[in-house]
Design a protein around this motif. Structure first.
Motif, PDB file in Angstrom:
ATOM      1  N   ILE A 165      -6.575   8.250   3.873  1.00  0.00           N
ATOM      2  CA  ILE A 165      -7.836   7.962   3.180  1.00  0.00           C
ATOM      3  C   ILE A 165      -8.646   6.928   3.957  1.00  0.00           C
ATOM      4  CG2 ILE A 165      -8.867   7.112   1.037  1.00  0.00           C
ATOM      5  CD1 ILE A 165      -7.528   9.833   0.790  1.00  0.00           C
ATOM      6  N   GLN A 166      -7.951   6.003   4.585  1.00  0.00           N
ATOM      7  CA  GLN A 166      -8.603   4.948   5.361  1.00  0.00           C
ATOM      8  C   GLN A 166      -9.456   5.527   6.483  1.00  0.00           C
ATOM      9  OE1 GLN A 166      -5.782   2.320   7.228  1.00  0.00           O
ATOM     10  NE2 GLN A 166      -7.082   0.527   6.980  1.00  0.00           N
ATOM     11  N   GLN A 167      -9.077   6.691   7.001  1.00  0.00           N
ATOM     12  CA  GLN A 167      -9.848   7.327   8.061  1.00  0.00           C
ATOM     13  C   GLN A 167     -11.126   7.980   7.547  1.00  0.00           C
ATOM     14  OE1 GLN A 167      -7.004  10.066   9.936  1.00  0.00           O
ATOM     15  NE2 GLN A 167      -7.031   8.715  11.717  1.00  0.00           N
ATOM     16  N   LEU A 168     -11.259   8.086   6.218  1.00  0.00           N
ATOM     17  CA  LEU A 168     -12.388   8.808   5.637  1.00  0.00           C
ATOM     18  C   LEU A 168     -13.444   7.897   5.035  1.00  0.00           C
ATOM     19  CD1 LEU A 168     -10.409  11.643   3.770  1.00  0.00           C
ATOM     20  CD2 LEU A 168     -11.454  11.748   6.047  1.00  0.00           C
ATOM     21  N   VAL A 169     -13.062   6.713   4.547  1.00  0.00           N
ATOM     22  CA  VAL A 169     -13.994   5.834   3.840  1.00  0.00           C
ATOM     23  C   VAL A 169     -14.310   4.623   4.710  1.00  0.00           C
ATOM     24  CG1 VAL A 169     -13.196   6.597   1.575  1.00  0.00           C
ATOM     25  CG2 VAL A 169     -12.101   4.624   2.649  1.00  0.00           C
ATOM     26  N   PRO A 170     -15.526   4.065   4.598  1.00  0.00           N
ATOM     27  CA  PRO A 170     -15.916   2.941   5.463  1.00  0.00           C
ATOM     28  C   PRO A 170     -15.130   1.656   5.199  1.00  0.00           C
ATOM     29  CG  PRO A 170     -17.857   4.061   4.585  1.00  0.00           C
ATOM     30  CD  PRO A 170     -16.683   4.595   3.841  1.00  0.00           C
ATOM     31  N   SER A 171     -14.837   1.352   3.914  1.00  0.00           N
ATOM     32  CA  SER A 171     -14.156   0.099   3.583  1.00  0.00           C
ATOM     33  C   SER A 171     -13.060   0.375   2.567  1.00  0.00           C
ATOM     34  CB  SER A 171     -15.134  -0.930   3.010  1.00  0.00           C
ATOM     35  OG  SER A 171     -16.181  -1.202   3.923  1.00  0.00           O
ATOM     36  N   SER A 172     -11.918  -0.259   2.761  1.00  0.00           N
ATOM     37  CA  SER A 172     -10.811  -0.031   1.840  1.00  0.00           C
ATOM     38  C   SER A 172      -9.830  -1.194   1.898  1.00  0.00           C
ATOM     39  CB  SER A 172     -10.093   1.282   2.172  1.00  0.00           C
ATOM     40  OG  SER A 172      -9.546   1.230   3.479  1.00  0.00           O
ATOM     41  N   PHE A 173      -8.964  -1.255   0.888  1.00  0.00           N
ATOM     42  CA  PHE A 173      -7.932  -2.293   0.841  1.00  0.00           C
ATOM     43  C   PHE A 173      -6.715  -1.738   0.123  1.00  0.00           C
ATOM     44  CE2 PHE A 173      -6.176  -6.167  -1.433  1.00  0.00           C
ATOM     45  CZ  PHE A 173      -5.475  -6.626  -0.332  1.00  0.00           C
ATOM     46  N   TYR A 174      -5.556  -1.918   0.746  1.00  0.00           N
ATOM     47  CA  TYR A 174      -4.283  -1.491   0.173  1.00  0.00           C
ATOM     48  C   TYR A 174      -3.591  -2.684  -0.461  1.00  0.00           C
ATOM     49  CZ  TYR A 174       0.630   0.026   0.063  1.00  0.00           C
ATOM     50  OH  TYR A 174       1.909   0.319  -0.328  1.00  0.00           O
ATOM     51  N   LEU A 175      -3.247  -2.558  -1.745  1.00  0.00           N
ATOM     52  CA  LEU A 175      -2.554  -3.628  -2.454  1.00  0.00           C
ATOM     53  C   LEU A 175      -1.250  -3.089  -3.022  1.00  0.00           C
ATOM     54  CD1 LEU A 175      -2.334  -6.451  -3.634  1.00  0.00           C
ATOM     55  CD2 LEU A 175      -3.768  -5.719  -5.546  1.00  0.00           C
ATOM     56  N   GLY A 176      -0.139  -3.465  -2.392  1.00  0.00           N
ATOM     57  CA  GLY A 176       1.169  -3.115  -2.923  1.00  0.00           C
ATOM     58  C   GLY A 176       1.493  -4.016  -4.109  1.00  0.00           C
ATOM     59  N   MET A 177       1.695  -3.408  -5.266  1.00  0.00           N
ATOM     60  CA  MET A 177       1.867  -4.206  -6.485  1.00  0.00           C
ATOM     61  C   MET A 177       3.321  -4.633  -6.676  1.00  0.00           C
ATOM     62  SD  MET A 177      -0.762  -2.389  -9.160  1.00  0.00           S
ATOM     63  CE  MET A 177      -0.331  -3.571 -10.452  1.00  0.00           C
ATOM     64  N   SER A 178       3.834  -5.315  -5.681  1.00  0.00           N
ATOM     65  CA  SER A 178       5.172  -5.879  -5.798  1.00  0.00           C
ATOM     66  C   SER A 178       5.115  -7.128  -6.662  1.00  0.00           C
ATOM     67  CB  SER A 178       5.732  -6.225  -4.416  1.00  0.00           C
ATOM     68  OG  SER A 178       4.950  -7.238  -3.809  1.00  0.00           O
ATOM     69  N   LEU A 179       6.263  -7.519  -7.166  1.00  0.00           N
ATOM     70  CA  LEU A 179       6.313  -8.718  -8.005  1.00  0.00           C
ATOM     71  C   LEU A 179       5.843  -9.945  -7.225  1.00  0.00           C
ATOM     72  CD1 LEU A 179       7.227  -9.562 -10.898  1.00  0.00           C
ATOM     73  CD2 LEU A 179       9.424 -10.205  -9.886  1.00  0.00           C
ATOM     74  N   GLN A 180       6.231 -10.027  -5.964  1.00  0.00           N
ATOM     75  CA  GLN A 180       5.829 -11.165  -5.145  1.00  0.00           C
ATOM     76  C   GLN A 180       4.307 -11.210  -4.966  1.00  0.00           C
ATOM     77  OE1 GLN A 180       7.543 -11.166  -1.245  1.00  0.00           O
ATOM     78  NE2 GLN A 180       6.707 -13.163  -0.686  1.00  0.00           N
ATOM     79  N   ASN A 181       3.707 -10.060  -4.670  1.00  0.00           N
ATOM     80  CA  ASN A 181       2.254 -10.023  -4.498  1.00  0.00           C
ATOM     81  C   ASN A 181       1.525 -10.415  -5.774  1.00  0.00           C
ATOM     82  OD1 ASN A 181       2.240  -9.333  -1.813  1.00  0.00           O
ATOM     83  ND2 ASN A 181       1.907  -7.141  -2.155  1.00  0.00           N
ATOM     84  N   MET A 182       1.974  -9.874  -6.903  1.00  0.00           N
ATOM     85  CA  MET A 182       1.308 -10.163  -8.168  1.00  0.00           C
ATOM     86  C   MET A 182       1.417 -11.641  -8.543  1.00  0.00           C
ATOM     87  SD  MET A 182      -0.266  -7.488  -9.310  1.00  0.00           S
ATOM     88  CE  MET A 182      -0.740  -7.422  -7.594  1.00  0.00           C
ATOM     89  N   ASN A 183       2.538 -12.248  -8.219  1.00  0.00           N
ATOM     90  CA  ASN A 183       2.744 -13.648  -8.595  1.00  0.00           C
ATOM     91  C   ASN A 183       2.180 -14.644  -7.598  1.00  0.00           C
ATOM     92  OD1 ASN A 183       4.060 -13.053 -10.999  1.00  0.00           O
ATOM     93  ND2 ASN A 183       6.110 -13.153 -10.122  1.00  0.00           N
ATOM     94  N   GLN A 184       1.878 -14.195  -6.373  1.00  0.00           N
ATOM     95  CA  GLN A 184       1.475 -15.147  -5.340  1.00  0.00           C
ATOM     96  C   GLN A 184       0.054 -14.935  -4.822  1.00  0.00           C
ATOM     97  OE1 GLN A 184       4.363 -15.290  -2.168  1.00  0.00           O
ATOM     98  NE2 GLN A 184       6.041 -15.844  -3.531  1.00  0.00           N
ATOM     99  N   MET A 185      -0.452 -13.711  -4.876  1.00  0.00           N
ATOM    100  CA  MET A 185      -1.780 -13.467  -4.309  1.00  0.00           C
ATOM    101  C   MET A 185      -2.892 -14.025  -5.191  1.00  0.00           C
ATOM    102  SD  MET A 185      -1.830  -9.672  -2.588  1.00  0.00           S
ATOM    103  CE  MET A 185      -3.506  -9.952  -1.999  1.00  0.00           C
ATOM    104  N   ARG A 186      -3.971 -14.448  -4.546  1.00  0.00           N
ATOM    105  CA  ARG A 186      -5.158 -14.872  -5.284  1.00  0.00           C
ATOM    106  C   ARG A 186      -6.130 -13.700  -5.278  1.00  0.00           C
ATOM    107  NH1 ARG A 186      -6.526 -19.232  -2.618  1.00  0.00           N
ATOM    108  NH2 ARG A 186      -8.016 -18.199  -1.243  1.00  0.00           N
TER     109      ARG A 186
END
Length: 631
Positions: free
Chosen positions: A398-419
């Motif tokens: 999908i990244q090759q098709l759209v101009p801007s994108s962001f992948y967010l893996g919803m791991s417990l660590q990411n959810m508890n630490q990311m801003r």
């Protein structure tokens, strides 16, 4: 000019006997109109070098540049000397000067002059568009302007400050003398196109800049982002700009070493200053006055709002480029069929899921009715294989098709630490960015296959709540400590999960695999379009961007037909179709029409929308989610 041919463009505006101290002279508007007119000429904007593509150390100070960016923060307005007089100490001759489009005044300012004019300007902190994909940068930079060899930096291992101080010392005396006459603005812009030596010199930034940048928080919304940030000085109509607007700014580049010297002086004296003499804290001074060699200043002459950042589309709006629009619309049905076939292979042979994925990719919030965003189509693709990194490879496609994108893996660590949510820092007086501070039309991929057992802490709960609000209301509540402030957004959210997502969505479809490849990695690698097939990829990229921007309408006749169908569907079983179901089918019908290049709803499109919605609902009834809940 032809490729490889040297050419130059000189923009000079000199108004004889212009009285800068007279606010009614209107010279400011004439400057802006001059550049607007020149930049609107055919392909004129391509003549200007870009901060996004050309390394900062290679751009000539005080030259005309452009910057494709997002407004990440808005600082307080600042005062500057719009007009001032300088006095030559040897002759006592006075010269009236313009303070606009520059950061530092000339030496010998007469502070007692009656001709001094104090003016006001606004400062925006701008960053490159978050999540802009590599293909966008590659295409944008492939036709970039290469700076003139007359300004080839020969001491690349030194910082901007060292280079500029040497320039001041070795500069001919005549260039440092006051300009004769009443000069408004003199901008010299010289470019040489297609010089191989020039390109080789661009490849490496000064090591001192790289080292300094690693210690400076450039406040990018997404982790791992690269590129210049910039302080954009705005002189006119700054109220017309909003936080998170995406712009292409044309302006005068300023990297004066005096800015860094002033900042160092402030830092050194901040500990001994009386608090009443300076309203800025040391932290605020550090954030608002970073080294100009790392965060350059750009004095805006003209800014063009960007409805999209796809470099394959013309810079003009679709309405202003009827030839391009007509040609694209004539091919949309065939390109759609090709894209549908491609995505069906990506989705393991599931043509229905591929159909809905196309509708999702072209969805767009086109209006708001009270708090309800119209046009959004967040999609939950359940049944995704958890093994073999399927979701990551799916995102890369999908990244090759759209101009801007962001992948967010919803791991417990990411959810508890990311801003995820931006937060106001009152000590530094700045908005600390978060991962949800994204440009409009960004594709956000939420990977729930990373979910694991564990406890969400306070930050985790707040992040999950923010994602839910983004999906449901297309807004993010920024944290201002004592209160929250809503900022509307327009972000396509796709949730990949094994079972039904814990987040809300407008449409859930369960992936029904028709193939079971023994090696998923090899299967996806074989069907993924590679750069050598760029012509096919570019067709898909243009198709998706154009479909998002098309206008759409429903005739009175079709409105009546849809209402009659809704009544008929509820006759047999009033519980079978709700008002929410009707709303979803209308959204699907709109997107289905646009995907075919049709700007109004037809009977065939409405029947097709009802049919694929029935297929989706029938499939969902056959698949129990892991937790036993039904959609």
């Amino acid at each position: 000019s032809t490729t490889g041919e040297s050419w130059s463009l000189t923009l000079t505006i000199i108004y004889s006997k212009t009285d800068f101290s007279n606010p009614k002279s209107g010279w400011e508007a004439k400057v802006v109109e001059f550049f607007k007119d020149r930049l609107k000429e055919k392909d004129a904007h391509t003549w200007v070098p870009s901060l996004n593509d050309v390394p900062l150390h290679y751009l000539k100070p005080n030259s005309l540049v452009k910057f494709r960016c997002l407004i990440q923060d808005m600082f307080d307005p600042e005062f500057f000397m719009g007009a001032y007089e300088t006095v030559d100490p040897s002759t006592n001759a006075k010269v009236l000067r313009c303070g606009r489009y520059k950061d530092v005044t000339e030496c010998g300012v007469d502070f007692n002059s009656r001709n001094t004019v104090t003016a006001e300007r606004q400062t925006f902190y701008c960053v490159p568009i978050p999540g802009e994909n590599p293909w966008v940068k590659e295409i944008s930079s492939s036709s970039r302007v290469v700076p003139s060899t007359s300004y080839a930096p020969t001491r690349q291992k030194r910082s901007y400050e060292e280079d500029d101080m040497d320039d001041m010392d070795t500069q001919p005396q005549k260039q440092r003398e006051p300009h004769s006459g009443w000069e408004l603005v003199y901008i010299y812009f010289l470019q040489t196109h297609g010089n191989g030596d020039c390109k080789r010199q661009e490849t490496e930034a000064p090591s001192s800049q790289t080292a300094s940048a690693s210690h400076l928080d450039l406040n990018f919304p997404l982790p791992g982002e690269k590129g210049p940030s910039c302080l954009v000085k705005v002189y006119e109509d700054w109220d017309s700009f909003k936080l998170n607007d995406t712009l292409e700014v044309f302006g005068i580049l300023s990297v004066s070493p005096a800015l860094s010297a002033l900042a160092d002086e402030k830092d050194a004296s901040s500990s001994i200053l009386d608090p009443t003499e300076s309203m800025e804290t040391a932290e605020e001074q550090r954030v608002h006055s970073p080294p100009a060699s790392l965060v350059p200043r750009l004095h805006m002459l003209y800014a063009r709002p960007l409805p999209h950042n796809n470099p394959l589309l013309p810079s003009a709006t679709l309405e202003d480029n009827s030839a391009f629009l007509s040609s694209t619309l004539s091919e949309m049905a065939s390109v759609r069929a090709e894209l549908l076939t491609y995505l069906t292979h990506v989705l393991l042979g599931d043509a229905l899921a591929a159909e809905y994925l196309i509708l999702h990719l072209i969805s767009n919030v086109y209006a708001r009715r009270d708090v309800l965003p119209l046009g959004k189509f967040a999609m939950n693709l359940s049944g995704c294989p958890a093994a073999a990194l399927y979701t990551q490879r799916f995102y890369q496609i999908i990244q090759q098709l759209v101009p801007s994108s962001f992948y967010l893996g919803m791991s417990l660590q990411n959810m508890n630490q990311m801003r995820l949510v931006p937060k106001k820092d009152y000590v530094a007086n700045r908005l600390v960015s978060g991962a949800l501070q994204l440009a409009r039309n960004t594709f956000l991929f939420l990977d729930e296959t990373h979910l694991e057992q564990g406890q969400l802490d306070t930050t985790g709960v707040r992040n999950v709540t923010a994602l839910g609000n983004l999906i449901s209301w297309q807004k993010v509540d920024y944290d201002f400590n004592y209160h929250q402030m809503e900022f509307p957004c327009n972000i396509n959210v796709l949730i990949a999960s094994e079972g039904r997502s814990l987040l809300p969505s407008d449409c859930q479809i369960h992936l029904q695999s028709q193939v079971s490849p023994p090696n998923m990695e090899e299967y996806l690698s074989n069907i993924q379009l590679h750069p050598q097939t760029s012509s096919q990829l570019n067709k898909f990229r243009i198709y998706l961007s154009v479909a998002r921007q098309l206008d759409y309408s429903i005739s009175d006749e079709m409105t009546k037909s849809v209402e009659d169908d809704f009544v008929d569907m509820r006759k047999d079983d009033p519980q079978s179709v709700s008002a929410e179901d009707l709303h979803r089918m209308l959204v699907v019908a709109r997107l289905l029409s646009l995907s075919l290049g049709q700007t109004s709803l037809t009977r065939d499109s409405w029947l097709r929308a009802k049919h694929i919605d029935m297929l989706r609902r029938s499939r969902m009834e056959q698949h129990q989610c892991v937790n036993g809940n039904e959609p």
